[in-house]
Scaffold this motif. Sequence first.
Motif, short mmCIF file in Angstrom:
data_model
loop_
_atom_site.label_atom_id
_atom_site.label_comp_id
_atom_site.label_asym_id
_atom_site.label_seq_id
_atom_site.Cartn_x
_atom_site.Cartn_y
_atom_site.Cartn_z
N PRO A 33 -39.87 -19.24 19.39
CA PRO A 33 -40.74 -19.66 20.50
C PRO A 33 -42.15 -19.07 20.42
N ARG A 34 -42.36 -18.07 19.60
CA ARG A 34 -43.72 -17.52 19.55
C ARG A 34 -44.70 -18.44 18.81
N PRO B 12 -47.98 -14.16 20.01
CA PRO B 12 -48.11 -15.59 19.75
C PRO B 12 -48.58 -15.84 18.32
N ALA B 13 -48.13 -16.94 17.76
CA ALA B 13 -48.50 -17.29 16.39
C ALA B 13 -49.02 -18.73 16.34
N LEU B 14 -50.10 -18.92 15.63
CA LEU B 14 -50.65 -20.26 15.38
C LEU B 14 -50.41 -20.57 13.91
N GLY C 11 -41.30 -29.51 19.65
CA GLY C 11 -41.45 -28.92 20.97
C GLY C 11 -42.75 -28.19 21.24
N ILE C 12 -43.68 -28.20 20.29
CA ILE C 12 -44.97 -27.54 20.53
C ILE C 12 -46.12 -28.50 20.18
N PRO C 13 -47.34 -28.20 20.64
CA PRO C 13 -48.46 -29.08 20.32
C PRO C 13 -48.81 -29.02 18.83
N VAL C 14 -49.20 -30.17 18.30
CA VAL C 14 -49.73 -30.22 16.94
C VAL C 14 -51.02 -31.03 16.99
N THR C 15 -52.06 -30.50 16.35
CA THR C 15 -53.38 -31.12 16.40
C THR C 15 -53.87 -31.43 14.99
#
Length: 279
Positions: A189-190, A153-155, A209-213
């Motif tokens: 997707p990672r 997984p990558a942030l 398609g992914i969360p952003v904060t």
Amino acid sequence: MSTKPILIAQISDLHIKPLGALAYGRVDTAKALERCVATLNAFEPAPDFVVISGDLVDTPTAEEYDHLKRLLAPLRLPFAGIPGNHDSRELMRAAFPAAPYVHAAGPLDQKIEVHGLDLLLLDSSVPGKPHGTLETSTLQWLDTTLAAAIDRPALIFLHHPPFKGGIWHMDRQDLFNADELAGIVRRHPRAQLIGCGHVHRAMLTTFAGIPVTICPAPNHAVDLDLAQLRVPSFKVEPPAFHVHAWFPGQELGQLVTHQVPIGQFDGPHPFFGPDGRLL
Ligand SMILES: [Fe+2]
């Protein structure tokens, strides 16, 4: 067996001034960072890493980076910073020469591996401008790096949000080439999260398609003016930071973002007495 997740703390928009100077003549950003560092040091279990998502200093000057380093010296956790619109690439590179910068010159992109997790720190700063843009070298590096290890997984962290949060004067200075970032994120997707700063207040939405904060600041917050009612303003609201907790598991595991208030608070107190009954 320990159930501790991998914890990535994120603090943002420190805006450190020269010793004794107040931001906007009013906000003691040095004192605010001292409280933030104390809260990070006291957090149990200890975060595995701290990302500082831009605007480390205010003007920027070498004196401010020296002051910043003195204020961060008591932090007992490893950390890395990425530039915001108030930073200088050259001064940051000089202040933190040992950081694993990807490029010999230009954007200060970094990749940091933390126990099976990849932190990809993107430099969205545009020298002399308040808005953000990801340079071609950054976008190409991100695409290549995300393709290189599909099972980790990558942030992704960058200063400028790739979305409009509704505060009119901040929306004019967001990430201008968000579409290019979205194209890359959708291919990989990672990528599990995009963590930003810049607005000094918490926000959450989805992007590509992914969360952003957006991580709040330890000092002042941009006024939550969602209808262009006021001139650009700030408020000194309760300060906080984010802790992104990654629980390894099936496929890419699960990521949960927590907001942590800065300061000391009453507790923790047990819910149950010695006899096991609810108090
Ligand atoms: Fe800022």
